[in-house]
Design a protein around this motif. Structure first.
Motif, mmCIF file in Angstrom:
data_model
loop_
_atom_site.group_PDB
_atom_site.id
_atom_site.type_symbol
_atom_site.label_atom_id
_atom_site.label_comp_id
_atom_site.label_asym_id
_atom_site.label_seq_id
_atom_site.Cartn_x
_atom_site.Cartn_y
_atom_site.Cartn_z
ATOM 1 N N VAL A 25 0.990 -1.274 0.110
ATOM 2 C CA VAL A 25 0.342 -0.048 -0.141
ATOM 3 C C VAL A 25 1.164 1.342 0.230
ATOM 4 O O VAL A 25 0.453 2.258 -0.652
ATOM 5 C CB VAL A 25 -0.952 0.404 1.505
ATOM 6 C CG1 VAL A 25 -1.427 1.667 1.639
ATOM 7 C CG2 VAL A 25 -2.041 -1.110 1.161
ATOM 8 N N PHE A 26 2.102 1.601 1.181
ATOM 9 C CA PHE A 26 2.802 2.011 1.210
ATOM 10 C C PHE A 26 3.671 2.510 -0.392
ATOM 11 O O PHE A 26 3.513 3.927 -0.591
ATOM 12 C CB PHE A 26 3.755 2.986 1.915
ATOM 13 C CG PHE A 26 2.924 3.089 3.711
ATOM 14 C CD1 PHE A 26 1.383 2.756 3.267
ATOM 15 C CD2 PHE A 26 3.263 1.995 4.823
ATOM 16 C CE1 PHE A 26 1.079 3.108 4.543
ATOM 17 C CE2 PHE A 26 2.964 2.040 5.661
ATOM 18 C CZ PHE A 26 1.649 2.683 6.045
ATOM 19 N N GLY A 27 4.686 1.550 -0.553
ATOM 20 C CA GLY A 27 5.384 2.057 -1.946
ATOM 21 C C GLY A 27 3.801 2.155 -3.307
ATOM 22 O O GLY A 27 4.279 3.078 -3.950
ATOM 23 N N ALA A 28 2.628 2.136 -3.500
ATOM 24 C CA ALA A 28 1.442 2.616 -4.606
ATOM 25 C C ALA A 28 1.331 3.594 -3.867
ATOM 26 O O ALA A 28 1.459 4.679 -5.243
ATOM 27 C CB ALA A 28 0.449 1.246 -4.242
ATOM 28 N N ALA A 29 1.103 4.316 -3.468
ATOM 29 C CA ALA A 29 1.292 5.569 -2.178
ATOM 30 C C ALA A 29 2.076 6.090 -2.898
ATOM 31 O O ALA A 29 2.330 7.700 -3.215
ATOM 32 C CB ALA A 29 0.930 5.937 -0.741
ATOM 33 N N LEU A 30 3.280 6.055 -2.820
ATOM 34 C CA LEU A 30 4.593 6.942 -3.266
ATOM 35 C C LEU A 30 4.708 6.866 -4.632
ATOM 36 O O LEU A 30 4.924 7.753 -5.263
ATOM 37 C CB LEU A 30 6.001 5.499 -2.628
ATOM 38 C CG LEU A 30 6.107 6.164 -1.039
ATOM 39 C CD1 LEU A 30 7.450 5.431 -0.352
ATOM 40 C CD2 LEU A 30 6.443 7.395 -0.648
ATOM 41 N N LEU A 31 4.751 6.242 -5.445
ATOM 42 C CA LEU A 31 4.352 5.891 -7.027
ATOM 43 C C LEU A 31 3.937 6.609 -6.987
ATOM 44 O O LEU A 31 3.761 8.304 -7.849
ATOM 45 C CB LEU A 31 4.025 4.643 -7.737
ATOM 46 C CG LEU A 31 5.711 4.016 -7.721
ATOM 47 C CD1 LEU A 31 4.733 2.338 -7.853
ATOM 48 C CD2 LEU A 31 6.734 3.565 -8.118
ATOM 49 N N ILE A 32 2.343 6.706 -7.310
ATOM 50 C CA ILE A 32 0.674 7.441 -7.035
ATOM 51 C C ILE A 32 1.823 9.566 -7.142
ATOM 52 O O ILE A 32 0.836 10.189 -7.250
ATOM 53 C CB ILE A 32 -0.270 7.057 -6.833
ATOM 54 C CG1 ILE A 32 -0.454 5.733 -7.428
ATOM 55 C CG2 ILE A 32 -0.995 8.151 -6.974
ATOM 56 C CD1 ILE A 32 -1.791 5.855 -6.845
ATOM 57 N N THR A 33 1.769 8.873 -5.487
ATOM 58 C CA THR A 33 2.072 10.699 -4.850
ATOM 59 C C THR A 33 3.457 11.039 -5.861
ATOM 60 O O THR A 33 2.937 12.163 -5.848
ATOM 61 C CB THR A 33 2.276 10.370 -3.841
ATOM 62 O OG1 THR A 33 1.290 9.964 -2.961
ATOM 63 C CG2 THR A 33 2.998 11.553 -2.727
ATOM 64 N N GLY A 34 4.374 9.728 -5.767
ATOM 65 C CA GLY A 34 5.642 10.807 -6.540
ATOM 66 C C GLY A 34 4.830 11.712 -8.020
ATOM 67 O O GLY A 34 5.302 12.169 -8.617
ATOM 68 N N PHE A 35 4.193 10.525 -8.934
ATOM 69 C CA PHE A 35 4.003 11.093 -10.398
ATOM 70 C C PHE A 35 2.774 12.728 -10.464
ATOM 71 O O PHE A 35 3.313 12.531 -11.108
ATOM 72 C CB PHE A 35 2.737 9.941 -11.448
ATOM 73 C CG PHE A 35 2.586 10.041 -12.283
ATOM 74 C CD1 PHE A 35 3.551 10.610 -13.199
ATOM 75 C CD2 PHE A 35 0.914 10.466 -12.734
ATOM 76 C CE1 PHE A 35 3.289 10.348 -14.574
ATOM 77 C CE2 PHE A 35 0.644 10.662 -13.989
ATOM 78 C CZ PHE A 35 1.762 10.274 -14.760
ATOM 79 N N ALA A 36 1.640 12.293 -9.572
ATOM 80 C CA ALA A 36 0.650 13.184 -8.707
ATOM 81 C C ALA A 36 1.889 14.861 -8.463
ATOM 82 O O ALA A 36 1.465 15.721 -9.222
ATOM 83 C CB ALA A 36 0.275 12.691 -8.126
ATOM 84 N N GLY A 37 2.579 13.923 -7.380
ATOM 85 C CA GLY A 37 3.000 15.489 -6.785
ATOM 86 C C GLY A 37 4.538 16.230 -8.639
ATOM 87 O O GLY A 37 4.296 17.459 -8.540
ATOM 88 N N ALA A 38 5.521 14.998 -9.080
ATOM 89 C CA ALA A 38 5.813 15.768 -10.168
ATOM 90 C C ALA A 38 4.362 16.899 -11.134
ATOM 91 O O ALA A 38 4.773 17.698 -11.863
ATOM 92 C CB ALA A 38 6.374 14.482 -11.593
ATOM 93 N N LEU A 39 3.674 16.525 -11.457
ATOM 94 C CA LEU A 39 2.386 17.040 -12.378
ATOM 95 C C LEU A 39 2.039 18.051 -11.822
ATOM 96 O O LEU A 39 2.106 19.515 -12.606
ATOM 97 C CB LEU A 39 1.452 16.247 -12.752
ATOM 98 C CG LEU A 39 1.678 15.082 -13.199
ATOM 99 C CD1 LEU A 39 0.499 14.054 -13.909
ATOM 100 C CD2 LEU A 39 2.524 15.126 -14.640
ATOM 101 N N TRP A 40 1.919 18.286 -10.408
ATOM 102 C CA TRP A 40 1.316 19.773 -9.562
ATOM 103 C C TRP A 40 2.493 20.463 -9.569
ATOM 104 O O TRP A 40 2.725 21.478 -9.942
ATOM 105 C CB TRP A 40 1.081 19.289 -8.114
ATOM 106 C CG TRP A 40 0.318 20.223 -7.240
ATOM 107 C CD1 TRP A 40 1.664 20.923 -6.408
ATOM 108 C CD2 TRP A 40 -0.604 20.796 -7.413
ATOM 109 N NE1 TRP A 40 0.968 21.606 -5.859
ATOM 110 C CE2 TRP A 40 -0.267 21.557 -6.201
ATOM 111 C CE3 TRP A 40 -2.155 21.360 -8.176
ATOM 112 C CZ2 TRP A 40 -1.511 22.841 -6.181
ATOM 113 C CZ3 TRP A 40 -3.205 21.423 -8.053
ATOM 114 C CH2 TRP A 40 -2.366 22.719 -6.624
#
Length: 504
Positions: free
Chosen positions: A193-208
């Motif tokens: 769960v945390f790994g998926a959250a980090l991946l999604i957050t990294g991608f979304a954070g880069a876009l943001w």
């Protein structure tokens, strides 16, 4: 300990570092989230492990010493006390995996475990204990608290020691396997769960972050375009200003300040260009207007020297000086007019020029003007032709050779060479001498106007107005080329690089 810290420090220094602000912000966001996830995960694992272990300890307290007490008289006649124990309940009906052991004077006399096979509830499995297992069991304190031990033939157990009726010690244990399995499952779920959250957050954070820093990226792009413009001289057209964003944000304030700075720079460049144009026009007009009076003064002085009547020696000397200085002033006026025209971008002639012939003529003139110097040539076998203005190129050669003649002592070897680059895109005109060299403090501005060394490269001799090398640089640039200087005591080289195709 110090060696380990140094190894960790070297490993951290070898890690790739983000250099852009966008990468740093994204990396910082992911790192903070990773730290938060790790803290939450560790806290959850510790709390769950403590909770499940406490429940296991509670079960140990409820079970008591029934199972280890049942091992005391296996195969023997029951006493009244044993009969009472059997009447309270079947001691064999324990949870699968329950461990029991009896110790007398610190020595294990009996040890067994309830089989995990649900169909077999009548027999216990004897446990083969190693010496290490027996020491661990003997070390369990009778303090009313549960302890964790490791049994070689079983696994990790939570055990509770109680005093028996006959002065012996009864140890009851329950396996930690279920607790560990639950904790490991939680760890696996957290990792996924945390790994998926980090991946999604990294991608979304880069876009943001990229979206948030768009105004700053536009400012950087505009600044890059401005830095690529030739701002040293001439008319400059700055690119459009960067789009401004919300002035309440830091990025918006930066964009606004940058645009205001661009406006000031554009105004300054406009004023500077207008001043340059006025100065260039003044120099050209003044030079043009001075040519006539200077020529008139020189003509009158020469005419006075030709007068047949006797003239006092002092007057003759004064007339000779007037003639010489007027001639020198005429050359200076012509040079200033030429520089003004070159600065104004006057087009040059574009004709094939035999550079080899120019060099031969120039070296012949130099030998006549400086017989004390040694003049040598290094020319290719075939004539070298470039496209340009023959008169201006001849002036470049004359100025370079005059510079070598005036600023080096007699006996200096001056070599003129013509070289063609291997790719054929440019032709180099090289003038080399083995004189004392150009002073280091003069070299950075040697091609600027009116630059003259504080000391001569020769013991005597006069000098020009400091415009000769300026004309060399201006003519070379007008042909789309360049001029370079390399100088040290005993070796001074001027290299004029001309494109083979002529001015661009």
């Amino acid at each position: 300990m110090t060696t380990g810290r140094r190894a960790v420090g070297r490993w951290l220094r070898r890690l790739p570092r983000p250099y852009t602000l966008r990468a740093r912000l994204t990396a910082g966001l992911v790192v903070l989230l990773a730290v938060s996830c790790a803290a939450v995960g560790v806290a959850a694992v510790i709390e769950l492990d403590g909770f499940l272990t406490g429940r296991l300890d509670q079960q140990l307290t409820e079970v008591g010493t029934q199972f280890p007490a049942s091992l005391e008289h296996n195969g023997q006649t029951l006493t009244d006390h044993d009969a009472d124990d059997r009447e309270r309940g079947d001691t064999r009906r324990q949870a699968p995996g329950t461990f029991g052991a009896r110790l007398v004077d610190g020595t294990v006399t009996n040890a067994a475990v309830v089989p995990t096979d649900k169909d077999d509830t009548t027999t216990d499995l004897k446990v083969a204990l190693t010496v290490r297992d027996r020491r661990e069991l003997a070390a369990v304190q009778v303090d009313g608290r549960a302890h964790t031990i490791y049994l070689s033939s079983l696994d990790r157990y939570r055990v509770l020691a109680s005093s028996g009726r006959d002065g012996d010690v009864m140890i009851t244990g329950l396996p930690l396997e279920s607790v560990e399995a639950t904790v490991h499952r939680l760890e696996a779920v957290e990792a996924i769960v945390f790994g998926a959250a980090l991946l999604i957050t990294g991608f979304a954070g880069a876009l943001w972050v990229r979206w948030s820093l768009r105004p700053l990226s536009r400012v950087a792009a505009t600044a890059t375009r401005v830095s690529e413009l030739p701002l040293a001289s001439g008319e400059v057209t700055l690119p459009p200003q960067a789009p401004e964003s919300d002035p309440r944000s830091e990025v918006g304030r930066v964009a606004g300040a940058f645009n205001r700075m661009l406006g000031h720079v554009e105004d300054a460049l406009t004023h500077r260009h207008a001043s340059e144009e006025r100065l260039r026009s003044f120099a050209a007009d003044a030079s043009h207007e001075l040519r006539t009076p200077v020529a008139s003064i020189r003509g009158h002085a020469e005419l006075a020297l030709l007068h047949p009547d006797p003239v006092p020696p002092k007057v003759t000397r004064a007339l000779e000086r007037i003639t010489a200085e007027s001639a020198r002033m005429g050359v200076m006026v012509d040079e200033m007019l030429l520089l003004a025209r070159l600065d104004a971008g006057r087009p040059l002639e574009r004709r094939p020029v035999d550079l080899t012939r120019l060099v031969l003529d120039a070296i012949a003139d130099a030998r006549a003007a400086g017989p004390d110097h040694r003049w040598t040539l290094e020319l290719p076998e075939e004539p070298v032709t470039v496209t340009g203005d023959a008169h201006r190129l001849q002036q470049v050669l004359a100025n370079l050779l005059a510079n070598a003649r005036l600023h080096t002592p007699g006996g200096t070897k001056v070599t003129v060479a013509v070289e063609t680059e291997p790719d054929g895109e440019a032709t180099c005109l090289v003038v080399h001498d083995d004189g004392p060299g150009v002073p280091a403090e003069v070299q950075p501005g040697v091609f600027e106007r009116f630059t003259r060394a504080d000391r001569r490269r020769a013991e005597g001799g006069g000098g020009g107005a400091g415009l000769g090398l300026s004309i060399v640089a201006a003519v070379a640039e007008a042909h789309g080329g360049s001029v370079e200087l390399e100088s040290r005591p005993g070796a001074t080289t001027f290299t004029v690089r001309l494109p083979s195709g002529g001015p661009t």
